[in-house]
Every structure is written in structure tokens, then in C-alpha cells.
Design an enzyme around this catalytic site. Structure first.
Site, PDB file in Angstrom:
ATOM      1  N   GLU A 293      32.607 -32.248  11.194  1.00 37.39           N
ATOM      2  CA  GLU A 293      33.006 -32.413  12.512  1.00 37.39           C
ATOM      3  C   GLU A 293      32.605 -31.089  13.347  1.00 37.39           C
ATOM      4  O   GLU A 293      33.157 -30.013  12.790  1.00 37.39           O
ATOM      5  CB  GLU A 293      34.590 -32.987  12.862  1.00 37.39           C
ATOM      6  CG  GLU A 293      34.724 -34.275  11.968  1.00 37.39           C
ATOM      7  CD  GLU A 293      33.745 -35.371  12.426  1.00 37.39           C
ATOM      8  OE1 GLU A 293      33.435 -35.457  13.454  1.00 37.39           O
ATOM      9  OE2 GLU A 293      33.738 -36.476  11.292  1.00 37.39           O
ATOM     10  N   CYS A 327      37.613 -28.530  20.511  1.00 39.92           N
ATOM     11  CA  CYS A 327      36.290 -29.160  20.494  1.00 39.92           C
ATOM     12  C   CYS A 327      35.982 -30.065  21.491  1.00 39.92           C
ATOM     13  O   CYS A 327      34.898 -30.316  21.843  1.00 39.92           O
ATOM     14  CB  CYS A 327      36.100 -29.600  19.042  1.00 39.92           C
ATOM     15  SG  CYS A 327      37.392 -30.394  18.493  1.00 39.92           S
TER      16      CYS A 327
HETATM   17  P1  NAD Z   1      32.766 -21.805  12.622  1.00 41.82           P
HETATM   18  O1  NAD Z   1      31.555 -22.563  12.463  1.00 41.82           O
HETATM   19  O2  NAD Z   1      32.486 -20.182  13.089  1.00 41.82           O
HETATM   20  O3  NAD Z   1      33.617 -21.506  11.382  1.00 41.82           O
HETATM   21  C1  NAD Z   1      34.249 -22.525  10.535  1.00 41.82           C
HETATM   22  C2  NAD Z   1      34.520 -22.492   9.329  1.00 41.82           C
HETATM   23  O4  NAD Z   1      33.075 -22.194   8.762  1.00 41.82           O
HETATM   24  C3  NAD Z   1      35.188 -20.982   8.701  1.00 41.82           C
HETATM   25  O5  NAD Z   1      35.970 -21.206   7.892  1.00 41.82           O
HETATM   26  C4  NAD Z   1      34.128 -20.000   8.583  1.00 41.82           C
HETATM   27  O6  NAD Z   1      34.706 -18.868   8.016  1.00 41.82           O
HETATM   28  C5  NAD Z   1      33.209 -20.842   7.949  1.00 41.82           C
HETATM   29  N1  NAD Z   1      31.844 -20.263   7.909  1.00 41.82           N
HETATM   30  C6  NAD Z   1      31.450 -19.258   8.573  1.00 41.82           C
HETATM   31  N2  NAD Z   1      30.183 -19.091   8.431  1.00 41.82           N
HETATM   32  C7  NAD Z   1      30.115 -19.809   7.117  1.00 41.82           C
HETATM   33  C8  NAD Z   1      28.863 -19.702   6.360  1.00 41.82           C
HETATM   34  N3  NAD Z   1      27.786 -19.039   6.644  1.00 41.82           N
HETATM   35  N4  NAD Z   1      28.846 -20.565   5.223  1.00 41.82           N
HETATM   36  C9  NAD Z   1      29.985 -21.238   4.957  1.00 41.82           C
HETATM   37  N5  NAD Z   1      31.178 -21.155   5.919  1.00 41.82           N
HETATM   38  C10 NAD Z   1      31.029 -20.536   6.881  1.00 41.82           C
HETATM   39  O7  NAD Z   1      33.667 -22.214  13.862  1.00 41.82           O
HETATM   40  P2  NAD Z   1      35.145 -21.788  14.566  1.00 41.82           P
HETATM   41  O8  NAD Z   1      34.957 -20.596  15.370  1.00 41.82           O
HETATM   42  O9  NAD Z   1      36.341 -21.494  13.451  1.00 41.82           O
HETATM   43  O10 NAD Z   1      35.799 -23.003  15.195  1.00 41.82           O
HETATM   44  C11 NAD Z   1      35.134 -23.331  16.363  1.00 41.82           C
HETATM   45  C12 NAD Z   1      34.032 -24.537  16.288  1.00 41.82           C
HETATM   46  O11 NAD Z   1      34.542 -25.581  15.555  1.00 41.82           O
HETATM   47  C13 NAD Z   1      33.462 -24.855  17.574  1.00 41.82           C
HETATM   48  O12 NAD Z   1      32.191 -25.107  17.436  1.00 41.82           O
HETATM   49  C14 NAD Z   1      34.259 -26.236  17.835  1.00 41.82           C
HETATM   50  O13 NAD Z   1      33.624 -27.316  18.578  1.00 41.82           O
HETATM   51  C15 NAD Z   1      34.138 -26.844  16.218  1.00 41.82           C
HETATM   52  N6  NAD Z   1      35.422 -27.719  16.046  1.00 41.82           N
HETATM   53  C16 NAD Z   1      34.962 -29.094  15.983  1.00 41.82           C
HETATM   54  C17 NAD Z   1      35.955 -29.978  15.724  1.00 41.82           C
HETATM   55  C18 NAD Z   1      35.645 -31.404  15.621  1.00 41.82           C
HETATM   56  O14 NAD Z   1      36.464 -32.450  15.150  1.00 41.82           O
HETATM   57  N7  NAD Z   1      34.376 -32.005  15.793  1.00 41.82           N
HETATM   58  C19 NAD Z   1      37.327 -29.548  15.803  1.00 41.82           C
HETATM   59  C20 NAD Z   1      37.717 -28.224  15.831  1.00 41.82           C
HETATM   60  C21 NAD Z   1      36.520 -27.258  16.025  1.00 41.82           C
END
Ligand code: NAD
Length: 541
Positions: A293, A327
Site C-alpha cells: 500500500e 496517505c
Molecule cells: P518510505 O517509503 O520512505 O519508507 C517506508 C519503509 O520502507 C520504511 O521502513 C523504510 O525504512 C523502508 N525503506 C526505505 N528505503 C528502502 C529500500 N531501499 N529498501 C527497502 N526498504 C526501504 O515511506 P515513509 O516516509 O515511511 O511513509 C510515507 C509513505 O508511505 C507515503 O508515500 C505514504 O503515502 C505511504 N503510505 C501509504 C499508506 C497506504 O495505506 N497506502 C499508508 C501509510 C503510508
């Protein structure tokens, strides 16, 4: 030996407490906040039921007071991730055979621990780690996580009850096996509930998990793990690693026993992980399940028949609560010119009445954004809007990171419906508004649908039922969660299963049986009572 078909408690949503002045819950959470804010904790990795300190640590600081430290957490090396995987695979031998009612008992207990003895702590940790007001912490870390845990147990039993037809001479049964191998949960910073749900719902279905929380959420993730531990999640079933996401993902996704990714976060990262899984496909023992998501560019469209005050309130709450870091937060709006003057005045009035500061002061509606990277990105877009001819800031536009990462709630008005902030996810307290000619509603719906790659949430406000119907049809694929006469945020488990399509994710609907189905692999068992002894069918004569 289980010798009955047990009923689970009927899941009900946890009531949201008010935290009004003078209430006992307000007193308790402020006490917990003060204690946690003024102490130092050390958060180790958690592998096979053991705390693992690596000595390589990073400081944890509240976004609203970034020079203040609330402790440190330990970063994993490759060997720790490998240990988490082998531990999980060892734990699988017992856990996958555990009767479902025992698994249910653990997670129902976790829900009650959060509802009771851990409530103040998990809320205070979320206020500190993610800079949430008490209301935002309560609806997330307490209520939503409790709801996930309770409803998932009910959905699990609904799934198990789903059985095929049988005949008098053959009994058909389906059992819902956990995935063969181990699963990987990667969680975002913005919801403690999502952090708790992603690993726990897979474990509930009998899977073993390596969980990597966001670096910006470790402080509250620690409370989630404490709850799981006290609730009785056995050693090795959920293992937690922090640190370099690339190294952790490389190690996990190259393992032959990797069997599922449960991700929530940004679109780019999810696509990269998907690509990596594709590149490794020949190494795996099974086809891994991939659930993600991801981002959104969530919209509000008002029809000329809408009530201007309702539109303004949907914008003020939908765009700015939690600093726009949901989100589902509204980040683009389409307002007809007949309503614009009124909507503008109401929104400006609302924004000017918001107080901004630390969540400890409960008069604040707005707190800080999550980290410096996010702050700098938002400041850049705000400066760009100040400079561009086709954009104008009508309220907000200020920012200051001297103490915390504070961005003023900002409304950009644009004459260009494809202006960069109408298309790009900023993930902050910034909404961009395009005013359209009131008689061009149909064209504007089409424009809206074609403007962004995302399709997570959206809302239409109108009193004209034909206009509501037209938007519902025209925007069929523009949002996975579509709201009529409401803001596009605030999905409740069991009521509005959540998720979007297009670039917003695989739409497996967190908080629903659909999601849990992704974490099981059904096995059909056919038992024949009178086994044939002659291969010849009657037609052979
Ligand atoms: P992010 O993508 O920066 O991080 C999410 C997770 O991915 C973290 O645990 C991070 O450490 C990890 N990550 C980062 N780089 C990575 C890599 N190269 N390989 C593997 N893992 C990696 O997101 P964020 O800033 O924590 O959250 C915000 C984002 O999440 C926004 O885009 C938001 O829309 C989305 N979000 C979506 C939903 C939904 O239900 N659709 C819900 C909450 C947040």
C-alpha cells in the site's frame, strides 16, 4: 486436543477517548509523555525472543524538538538479518502447527493490553516519535491497532469457515496453510497501527516474520513489540531488525525461503522491491506474495451545489490533520468558481485559527513534520510556488526548523491544473487548489482522473444527486476509497477497508479478510469413502 468449534468474540471498534480537559485519560497520557520524554531508552534488535545489541547506534529525537534525545536504537549488520531469518524458519516448525485458537488468544490479548495497561504508553510514544496530537495518536496507536487485532481474528475464522461443497461419498475440506518459508514486513513512519498490523496479521495466519520498522518510528515500534511479547508471541515468530534498508532488503529478498512481502510506504520504494523480487524469482522455493500500500495524491472535488462551509471543513481537516502526513490526506482540490470566494474565506479563517507546536500542549492542532528530509522537501515546493507565475500562496507558506520541523499549513492556488503540486505527492501540510468554471464539472472530473498516477482516496461534495452519481462513475478508478460528502481521510477498520490501486498499491485492503487471504496457501483435501476398485467406466460397456 481441540474438540469444539469455538466462536471468537464479536469484533467491535474501540471507542475513541476524548482527552478533554479534566479527564483521567488526559492526565495519564501527559504523565506517560513526560516520563518517556525525559528518559533515555536503548532499543535493541529483537531476534528469537532475545534483545540483541549491536553497539552501532543511532539517536532518537522527537520531530518537534529535534535537539532533544529520547534514546538510541541499534542497527543490524547482515549477520543479524541472517540470524533473524534462520530463527524465524526454526520457529515456523512449531508456530505453523499451533491451533488457530491459540494464535487468536495471543492477538486478542494484545488488543486488550493496548486498550488498557499500555494505552497511555503507546499513545505517548506515538506523540513523541511521530509528533502526533493526542487525538491523532489515540485514533492510530490505540484504537486502530486494537481494531486491526480484533477484526483480524474474526476475519481469520471467517476464512477458515469458507469450505467447499461435499457429496455423500466424498468429503472436501480446505485448510488455509501459512506460506511456506518466512515473510517480510516493511512499515512506514506515519501509523503505529500499520507498524503493528503488518507483521501481526501475517503471524496470526500462522506465518513467521522479519519486521523492519521505519527509522522514524522505532520509539513507538518498541512499545508494539513489548505488547506482543507480553501477549505471548513465541520466540522467533516476529523478529525485529533496524538499520540500512537496502542491506536488510537485499539479504531477505535473496533468500530462497522468502515467501511474502507486506509493505506500506512510498511508491518508488515498493516498485524497487517488486523489481528485486522479480530479479530473484528463479531462486525462490515458492512464488512470493507481494502486498504493498503506497503513495497518494488524494483529491476533493466540490460541485456547484455543494455547501461551501462543508467543503472548507473537509479541506481543513482532510489536508492538515497530522500535518498532511496521512496517505489519505487531501492534497489537491477542485472548487467551482461560484463557491470559491466563500470556501477561500472559510479555509483561511480555519488555518489562521490553528495553533502549531509540541503535541504536549493539547491546544495545538498542528505539530511538526517527521524529519529534516521531509521539511526541506516541503520548503522547496513552497518556495517554488512563491516564485512561479501560475501559483500563489493564499495562506501559510512559512517554515522554521530551529527547534522542530514546523511547516505552516499552506494553501497554494494554481491556475494550472497540472501544476507540479497538483500531481506530486508531497506528504506534508500543503494543499493545492484549482478553481474551475462551475459549468465545466464533467470536464473537470475527467481532468482530475488524468492528473495523477495515484488512486488512493478522494471525495466529492455535492447536494445534487446527479452530480454525485456522475462523479462516482467518472472517478471509478481514481480512488480505492471514495467518499461522498466527507473528507477523504479517517478510514476505520471493519467499516472502510483501506487501499488504492494504480500507483497507490496492490489494493489488498488493510483491515479486511482480503488482506489475510494473501498470507495463506489453501490446501484442498478430498477424502473418498468407498474407493473404486475397477478402472472401467460404464460407458466402456
Ligand atoms: P518510505 O517509503 O520512505 O519508507 C517506508 C519503509 O520502507 C520504511 O521502513 C523504510 O525504512 C523502508 N525503506 C526505505 N528505503 C528502502 C529500500 N531501499 N529498501 C527497502 N526498504 C526501504 O515511506 P515513509 O516516509 O515511511 O511513509 C510515507 C509513505 O508511505 C507515503 O508515500 C505514504 O503515502 C505511504 N503510505 C501509504 C499508506 C497506504 O495505506 N497506502 C499508508 C501509510 C503510508
Amino acid at each position: 486436543m481441540a474438540n469444539a468449534f469455538f466462536n471468537v468474540p464479536i469484533a467491535v471498534n474501540e471507542p475513541v477517548k476524548s482527552y478533554a480537559p479534566g479527564s483521567s485519560e488526559r492526565e495519564e497520557v501527559l504523565k506517560a509523555y513526560k516520563e518517556m520524554f525525559n528518559s533515555q531508552i536503548d532499543v535493541p534488535l529483537y531476534i528469537n525472543g532475545q534483545d540483541v545489541s549491536t553497539g552501532n547506534t543511532r539517536t532518537m529525537s522527537p520531530p518537534h524538538d529535534h535537539k532533544h534525545s529520547v534514546g538510541t536504537y541499534h542497527l543490524a549488520e547482515k549477520k543479524h538479518v541472517e540470524e533473524a531469518i534462520s530463527t524465524a524458519l526454526e520457529a515456523r516448525k512449531s508456530w505453523s502447527q499451533m491451533p488457530w485458537e491459540q494464535r487468536a488468544g495471543i492477538f486478542l490479548k494484545a488488543a486488550e493490553l493496548i486498550a488498557g495497561p499500555y494505552r497511555a504508553r503507546i499513545n505517548a510514544a506515538t506523540m513523541i516519535a511521530q509528533s502526533k496530537t493526542i487525538h491523532q495518536a489515540e485514533i492510530d496507536a490505540a484504537c486502530e491497532l486494537i481494531d486491526f487485532l480484533r477484526f483480524n481474528v474474526q476475519y481469520m475464522t471467517d476464512i477458515y469457515a469458507e469450505q467447499p461443497e461435499s457429496t455423500s461419498d466424498a468429503w472436501n475440506r480446505v485448510e488455509y496453510r501459512p506460506l511456506e518459508g518466512f515473510t517480510y514486513a516493511v512499515t512506514p513512519f506515519n501509523f503505529t497501527a500499520i507498524a503493528g498490523n503488518l507483521p501481526s496479521c501475517m503471524a496470526l495466519m500462522g506465518n513467521v516474520v522479519v519486521w523492519k520498522p521505519s527509522d522514524s518510528q522505532v520509539f513507538s515500534a518498541k512499545v508494539v513489540m513489548d505488547v506482543f511479547k507480553e501477549a505471548g508471541v513465541p520466540d522467533g515468530v516476529i523478529n525485529v531488525v533496524f538499520g540500512d534498508p537496502v542491506m536488510i532488503s537485499d539479504t531477505i529478498l535473496s533468500h530462497p525461503d522468502f515467501s511474502g512481502l507486506h509493505f506500506t510506504g512510498s511508491t518508488f520504494i515498493f516498485k524497487e522491491l517488486w523489481k528485486q523480487i522479480g530479479n530473484n524469482i528463479h531462486n525462490y522455493k515458492t512464488y512470493p506474495r507481494i502486498v504493498g500500500e503506497t503513495g497518494g495524491k488524494d483529491f476533493i472535488i466540490a460541485h456547484k451545489s455543494a455547501n461551501a462551509k462543508q467543503v472548507a471543513t473537509a479541506i481543513s481537516r482532510g489536508a492538515f490533520e497530522l500535518q498532511g502526513q496521512k496517505c489519505s490526506a487531501a492534497s489537491r482540490a477542485y472548487i467551482p468558481d461560484n463557491l470559491w470566494e466563500d470556501v477561500k474565506n472559510y479555509v483561511i479563517e480555519d488555518v489562521n485559527s490553528f495553533k502549531m507546536g509540541s503535541p504536549e500542549d493539547m491546544g495545538n492542532f498542528i505539530t511538526a513534520v517527521i524529519h529534516e528530509g521531509s521539511f526541506d522537501k516541503l520548503a522547496k515546493y513552497i518556495d517554488q510556488a512563491k516564485a512561479d507565475d501560475d501559483a500563489e500562496i493564499i495562506v501559510g507558506g512559512g517554515y522554521d526548523k530551529s527547534k522542530g520541523y514546523f511547516i505552516e499549513p499552506t494553501v497554494i492556488l494554481t491556475t494550472n491544473p497540472k501544476y507540479t503540486t497538483m500531481c506530486t505527492e508531497l506528504f506534508g501540510p500543503v494543499i493545492t487548489i484549482y478553481v474551475y468554471e462551475a459549468d465545466k464539472y464533467s470536464e473537470t472530473l475527467q481532468l482530475l482522473d488524468e492528473t495523477s498516477e495515484y488512486a488512493l482516496t478522494g471525495a466529492v461534495l455535492a447536494t445534487d444527486r446527479y452530480a454525485i452519481n456522475e462523479a462516482t462513475r467518472a472517478l471509478e478508478n481514481s480512488a480505492g476509497n471514495f467518499y461522498i460528502n466527507d473528507k477523504p481521510t479517517g478510514a476505520v477498520v471493519g467499516q472502510q477497508p483501506f487501499g488504492g490501486a494504480r500507483a497507490s498499491g496492490t489494493n489488498d485492503k488493510a483491515g479486511s479478510a482480503q488482506n489475510l487471504l494473501r498470507w495463506v496457501s489453501p490446501r484442498l483435501i478430498k477424502e473418498t469413502f468407498v474407493t473404486p476398485t475397477d478402472y472401467r467406466y460404464p460407458f466402456l460397456g
